[in-house]
Structure formats: structure tokens, C-alpha cells
Design a protein around this motif. Structure first.
Motif, PDB file in Angstrom:
ATOM      1  N   UNK A   1      18.056  51.158 -22.857  1.00  0.00           N
ATOM      2  CA  UNK A   1      18.861  50.682 -23.901  1.00  0.00           C
ATOM      3  C   UNK A   1      17.604  49.739 -24.253  1.00  0.00           C
ATOM      4  N   UNK A   2      16.217  49.570 -22.754  1.00  0.00           N
ATOM      5  CA  UNK A   2      15.660  48.580 -23.456  1.00  0.00           C
ATOM      6  C   UNK A   2      14.727  49.658 -24.473  1.00  0.00           C
ATOM      7  N   UNK A   3      14.806  50.861 -24.313  1.00  0.00           N
ATOM      8  CA  UNK A   3      14.246  51.987 -25.137  1.00  0.00           C
ATOM      9  C   UNK A   3      14.671  52.069 -26.878  1.00  0.00           C
ATOM     10  N   UNK A   4      16.393  52.091 -26.570  1.00  0.00           N
ATOM     11  CA  UNK A   4      17.193  51.121 -28.064  1.00  0.00           C
ATOM     12  C   UNK A   4      16.893  50.095 -28.140  1.00  0.00           C
ATOM     13  N   UNK A   5      16.674  49.047 -27.621  1.00  0.00           N
ATOM     14  CA  UNK A   5      16.402  47.631 -28.295  1.00  0.00           C
ATOM     15  C   UNK A   5      15.019  47.793 -29.014  1.00  0.00           C
ATOM     16  N   UNK A   6      13.742  48.307 -27.952  1.00  0.00           N
ATOM     17  CA  UNK A   6      12.595  48.960 -28.429  1.00  0.00           C
ATOM     18  C   UNK A   6      12.321  49.138 -30.050  1.00  0.00           C
ATOM     19  N   UNK A   7      13.700  50.226 -30.020  1.00  0.00           N
ATOM     20  CA  UNK A   7      13.227  51.131 -31.147  1.00  0.00           C
ATOM     21  C   UNK A   7      14.146  50.949 -32.601  1.00  0.00           C
ATOM     22  N   UNK A   8      15.252  49.822 -32.213  1.00  0.00           N
ATOM     23  CA  UNK A   8      16.121  48.836 -32.490  1.00  0.00           C
ATOM     24  C   UNK A   8      14.862  47.286 -33.277  1.00  0.00           C
ATOM     25  N   UNK A   9      14.391  47.324 -32.444  1.00  0.00           N
ATOM     26  CA  UNK A   9      13.150  46.294 -33.303  1.00  0.00           C
ATOM     27  C   UNK A   9      11.985  46.478 -33.732  1.00  0.00           C
ATOM     28  N   UNK A  10      11.546  47.582 -33.773  1.00  0.00           N
ATOM     29  CA  UNK A  10      10.748  48.641 -34.069  1.00  0.00           C
ATOM     30  C   UNK A  10      11.468  49.061 -35.291  1.00  0.00           C
ATOM     31  N   UNK A  11      12.763  48.974 -36.055  1.00  0.00           N
ATOM     32  CA  UNK A  11      13.476  49.814 -36.808  1.00  0.00           C
ATOM     33  C   UNK A  11      13.838  48.212 -38.056  1.00  0.00           C
ATOM     34  N   UNK A  12      13.964  47.031 -36.599  1.00  0.00           N
ATOM     35  CA  UNK A  12      14.028  45.378 -37.626  1.00  0.00           C
ATOM     36  C   UNK A  12      12.781  45.125 -37.874  1.00  0.00           C
ATOM     37  N   UNK A  13      11.887  44.844 -36.987  1.00  0.00           N
ATOM     38  CA  UNK A  13      10.626  44.993 -38.123  1.00  0.00           C
ATOM     39  C   UNK A  13       9.800  45.902 -39.014  1.00  0.00           C
ATOM     40  N   UNK A  14      10.640  47.643 -39.007  1.00  0.00           N
ATOM     41  CA  UNK A  14      10.193  48.306 -40.040  1.00  0.00           C
ATOM     42  C   UNK A  14      11.071  47.185 -41.856  1.00  0.00           C
ATOM     43  N   UNK A  15      12.889  47.126 -41.132  1.00  0.00           N
ATOM     44  CA  UNK A  15      13.678  46.564 -42.235  1.00  0.00           C
ATOM     45  C   UNK A  15      13.335  44.896 -43.194  1.00  0.00           C
ATOM     46  N   UNK A  16      12.778  44.725 -41.450  1.00  0.00           N
ATOM     47  CA  UNK A  16      12.217  43.052 -42.200  1.00  0.00           C
ATOM     48  C   UNK A  16      10.860  43.165 -43.402  1.00  0.00           C
ATOM     49  N   UNK A  17       9.688  44.114 -42.347  1.00  0.00           N
ATOM     50  CA  UNK A  17       9.046  44.268 -43.475  1.00  0.00           C
ATOM     51  C   UNK A  17       9.352  44.727 -45.208  1.00  0.00           C
ATOM     52  N   UNK A  18      10.719  46.205 -44.998  1.00  0.00           N
ATOM     53  CA  UNK A  18      11.338  46.644 -46.865  1.00  0.00           C
ATOM     54  C   UNK A  18      11.952  44.997 -46.718  1.00  0.00           C
ATOM     55  N   UNK A  19      12.526  44.263 -46.352  1.00  0.00           N
ATOM     56  CA  UNK A  19      13.247  43.128 -46.592  1.00  0.00           C
ATOM     57  C   UNK A  19      12.395  42.239 -47.570  1.00  0.00           C
ATOM     58  N   UNK A  20      11.423  41.878 -46.979  1.00  0.00           N
ATOM     59  CA  UNK A  20      10.385  41.429 -47.350  1.00  0.00           C
ATOM     60  C   UNK A  20       9.939  41.887 -48.665  1.00  0.00           C
ATOM     61  N   UNK A  21       9.185  43.337 -48.673  1.00  0.00           N
ATOM     62  CA  UNK A  21       8.888  43.940 -49.939  1.00  0.00           C
ATOM     63  C   UNK A  21      10.346  43.922 -51.145  1.00  0.00           C
TER      64      UNK A  21
END
Length: 464
Positions: free
Chosen positions: A306-326
């Protein structure tokens, strides 16, 4: 003259022998008087010849003793009793013993242990009696108290729930309580006649343990405890808690042992059940612990995943956030572009409409006022109609203030924005200056800036 004849004997040796005898008698008398027990010497007729100081103390009330019979002096009787030990000693020529009361003023105040020794002459016939008397009042009282105590013990022991026993120093049973039958199935008399009955009843697995315990009881002379199993008369197996305690007299002498046997079968069964329950509980705890350990491992693994998934999810979230900002920035830019395009479109439409109405329609109006042929007028009408069709889609987006202006006012407005003065506009439009001022006032009125100190050229340029 008459003579006297005398015979002289040398009695020096005799005198020395007499002195020696007297000295020996005094010595023996001192020993005789020093003995703490009572001693008296009687002739064969039971007359008192001599007593020691102890007898004098005991029978001071009956003094003097000389000329009195022993039974008269000791007991105040006129005749000897039938079982008088002194008479028996004279008759049998051997030591006789009896316990007699110590009488004072006709009242029994204690007890005496009386030993009668016959004095034999050279021919072996009794010629007198030596009586050895010991005061046993305290001992008799102690024995009586002991008997009473034993009776109380017996009374209590007979009704006690436990199996009580009194064991003599030689190991034989002197008393066994009735509870023995309830516990073992054997009666008290069977234990009294067979000292090894308990050893015979013991379970084979506990036999060595009991034998060693009985040996320890004898050697240690201390309280001993043990638990063992017995086989009852009907074959049942029962657990016994055995306590053996040595008993001593006031003088430290060993009197025997007091043994107590308690039936603890139910207690042992309870302990066995409890131990079994405890073992089962421990087994369950171990199984549960193993399950918990396994569950914890799985949980830790799941947490790790779950921590790995959360880490990946956070990374994906950061990417999505960056994409969202873009995307937001692109959307903002697009909105700006669309707004700019819309504004440019509106501006273009307004410019086209205004240019047509300002730059084309006024001149078509002038041509209509000229003398033209019908064909020319028809062409002008066609041009005006087509121009209206062209600019009609632009009318909806045109500023309401500009729509309110007439064609002449629009022409004047366009010339003002170009920086022409009133005079110059009048010459271009071939109109009087007063007419141009009239149109200027109407424009300010329709624009909502009449009577305001606002330059019309500046206002029109800012709203073009």
C-alpha cells in the motif's frame, strides 16, 4: 592382806573399729538424708525403724515415727490393706511396687510410687523391709491431664473429616479416627492390627515415594508432608495429603507421632482439569499467536504494497497536478485567446459595420439625391440592399451606443476619431459648422457624456 586380781584387755582395735563404724554410719546417714526421695526401714513386723529427712518433711504431721506401724504412720490406719506391697515383699521375698496416696490429716494430697525391698538374713529369710518412696503427684497430674487431653483429642478426632492417627514410637498405631473407613474403605481396627496397611494400600507408582517419606519421618524427627495415591478396598484410586508431626513431652521425651490424612482427590482432579484447561489455553494462545504473526506478516506486506501504491499514487498525483496546472494554464491561455478572438471578431464586425455605415452609406445617400436614371437608381438600391445583407450579421454584436447613432452621426463620429475639427468636418460633408455642432451634441447625448467635461475625440478613441 587381801589382793585384787584384775584382767586387762587391749581394746584399742575395738575402739578404732567402733569409731570407724560410727563414722561410716554418719556417712551413710548423711547420704540417707540427702536422698530427695523418701526412704524408710521397717522390721519384719512392719514397725518403722528409721526414715530419712524427706520422709520427715512429708509426714511431719505424724511425728514421732518410732513405735508406729508403717500403715499407721503413712495412712492413719489401724490395719494394713490387703495389697500392702511391704507385706507382699515379706511373703514373696522379692521387690514389690505399688502406687499409694499421700495422706495428710486423713486427706489424700498426692500420690507416691512405693518400692518395697526385702532385707534377707544370712539364711535368706526376710528380716525387714526397705521402702523407697517417690512423690509422683506431678507426674500423676500430668498423666491425668494427658489422658484428658487424649480424650479430648479422641472426641475431636472421632468427628473430624480428616483421617487422624496416633502412632507410637515403635511405629504401631495407637489410635485411628473413624474417617479412615470413609476415605480408604478400611476400618480403624485393621490399621491398629496392621501397622503396614497404609504402605500396602499405596499406589505402585507412589510406593517408593511413601517408603522414603516414612524413613525421613523416623530420621528427621520433624514434621513431614507428602501427597500420594492409594487404592481403596473397593479398588478406587484416591489422592491423600499426608502430614506427620512428632510429639514430645515437657521433658523433651519422644511420645510418638500424630498423622493426618486428607482426601484431596477432588482437588487433584480440579488441578488436573485446570492444568488441562491451561495447556489447552496455552495451545490456543500459541495457535492464535502463530495466526497473529502470520496475519502481521501479511499485514506488513500489505502495508508495504500500500505504501508503494501510495507512493506511486502520489507520484501520479504530482504528475496529474503538473498536467492539471499545465492544462489550467493552457485553458487560461486558451480562454485569453478565445476572449481575444471574440473581442477581435466583435471589433472587426464593429469596424466593418461602422465603416460601411460611415464610409459607404452616407455617400450612397448623396448619390440618391443626385439626378440619376432609373437603372442607376436600381443599381444603387441593389448595392444598398446587398450591403445591408452583408452587415446584418454584425449588428447583434455592435455596441448599443453606436447602433443608436444615425448614419450622418456615425460619419461625424468617424471624422472626429480621425482628429478633424468641426470646421474641417463641415467642409468635408459640405454642411454648416452649426449643423456639425448639432450632430456633436446628439452624439454626446447618445453616448451619455453630455454636460460632462470629457473630450469627445478621446472618448471615441478609447471605445473604438
Amino acid at each position: 592382806m587381801e589382793y585384787v586380781t584384775g584382767v586387762f584387755f587391749d581394746i584399742t582395735r575395738h575402739k578404732k573399729a567402733v569409731d570407724k563404724l560410727k563414722k561410716s554410719e554418719r556417712f551413710l546417714q548423711n547420704i540417707f538424708d540427702a536422698i530427695q526421695d523418701g526412704i524408710s526401714v521397717l522390721d519384719k513386723d512392719l514397725n518403722i525403724i528409721r526414715i530419712n529427712n524427706t520422709m520427715v518433711k512429708w509426714y511431719a504431721h505424724a511425728m514421732p515415727f518410732k513405735g508406729k506401724k508403717c500403715y499407721e504412720f503413712y495412712h492413719g490406719r489401724t490395719e494394713p490393706c490387703e495389697i500392702c506391697p511391704s507385706i507382699r515383699a515379706l511373703e514373696k521375698g522379692s521387690l514389690q511396687m505399688d502406687i499409694v496416696p499421700l495422706v495428710e490429716s486423713g486427706q489424700s494430697v498426692g500420690w507416691l510410687e512405693l518400692y518395697s525391698f526385702p532385707i534377707l538374713d544370712a539364711e535368706g529369710n526376710p528380716s525387714g523391709i526397705v521402702e523407697y518412696v517417690r512423690n509422683i503427684t506431678e507426674r500423676m497430674a500430668a498423666e491425668q491431664a494427658l489422658k484428658e487431653s487424649e480424650q479430648r483429642f479422641r472426641t475431636v478426632a472421632d468427628f473430624t473429616y480428616d483421617w487422624e492417627s496416633w502412632i507410637a514410637p515403635d511405629g504401631t498405631y495407637k489410635y485411628v479416627s473413624p474417617s479412615c473407613r470413609r476415605i480408604s474403605g478400611y476400618g480403624a481396627n485393621e490399621f491398629l492390627t496392621d501397622a503396614r496397611l497404609l504402605e500396602k494400600m499405596v499406589h505402585p507408582d507412589d510406593h517408593k515415594l511413601l517408603v522414603r517419606h516414612l524413613k525421613d519421618e523416623i530420621e528427621s524427627m520433624d514434621t513431614q508432608t507428602i501427597e500420594f495415591r492409594i487404592k481403596t478396598r473397593n479398588g478406587d484410586k484416591r489422592w491423600i495429603a499426608h502430614i506427620c508431626q512428632p510429639v514430645y513431652g515437657d521433658d523433651g521425651s519422644f511420645l510418638g507421632r500424630r498423622a493426618s490424612n486428607r482426601d484431596i482427590t477432588e482437588k487433584k482432579q480440579g488441578e488436573t482439569a485446570l492444568r488441562k484447561a491451561h495447556d489447552e489455553l496455552e495451545k490456543r494462545v500459541e495457535e492464535r499467536t502463530a495466526e497473529l504473526i502470520k496475519t502481521n506478516k501479511e499485514l506488513r506486506k500489505e502495508i508495504s504494497n500500500r505504501k508503494k501504491a501510495e507512493k506511486a499514487l502520489k507520484q501520479k498525483g504530482r504528475e496529474l497536478e503538473a498536467k492539471t496546472i499545465g492544462l489550467e494554464e493552457a485553458n487560461t491561455a486558451l480562454k485569453v485567446l478565445l476572449k481575444q478572438r471574440e473581442d477581435d471578431k466583435i471589433e472587426l464586425e464593429e469596424k466593418v459595420l461602422l465603416n460601411v455605415r460611415e464610409l459607404v452609406f452616407p455617400y450612397l445617400e448623396k448619390l440618391k439625391m443626385k439626378k440619376l436614371g432609373e437603372k442607376q437608381r436600381a443599381y444603387i438600391g441593389i448595392i444598398e440592399s446587398n450591403l445591408n445583407d452583408i452587415v446584418s450579421p454584425f449588428v447583434h454584436g455592435l455596441s448599443s451606443k453606436l447602433i443608436k447613432l444615425s448614419p450622418t452621426e456615425l460619419q461625424v463620429t468617424n471624422l472626429i476619431k480621425q482628429g478633424n475639427t468641426t470646421k474641417e468636418i463641415a467642409e468635408i460633408m459640405n454642411l454648416a459648422s452649426s449643423t456639425i455642432d448639432f450632430h456633436r451634441n446628439n452624439i454626446r447625448k447618445k453616448m451619455g457624456i453630455k454636460n460632462k467635461r470629457i473630450n469627445l475625440n478621446t472618448y471615441l478613441s478609447s471605445h473604438s
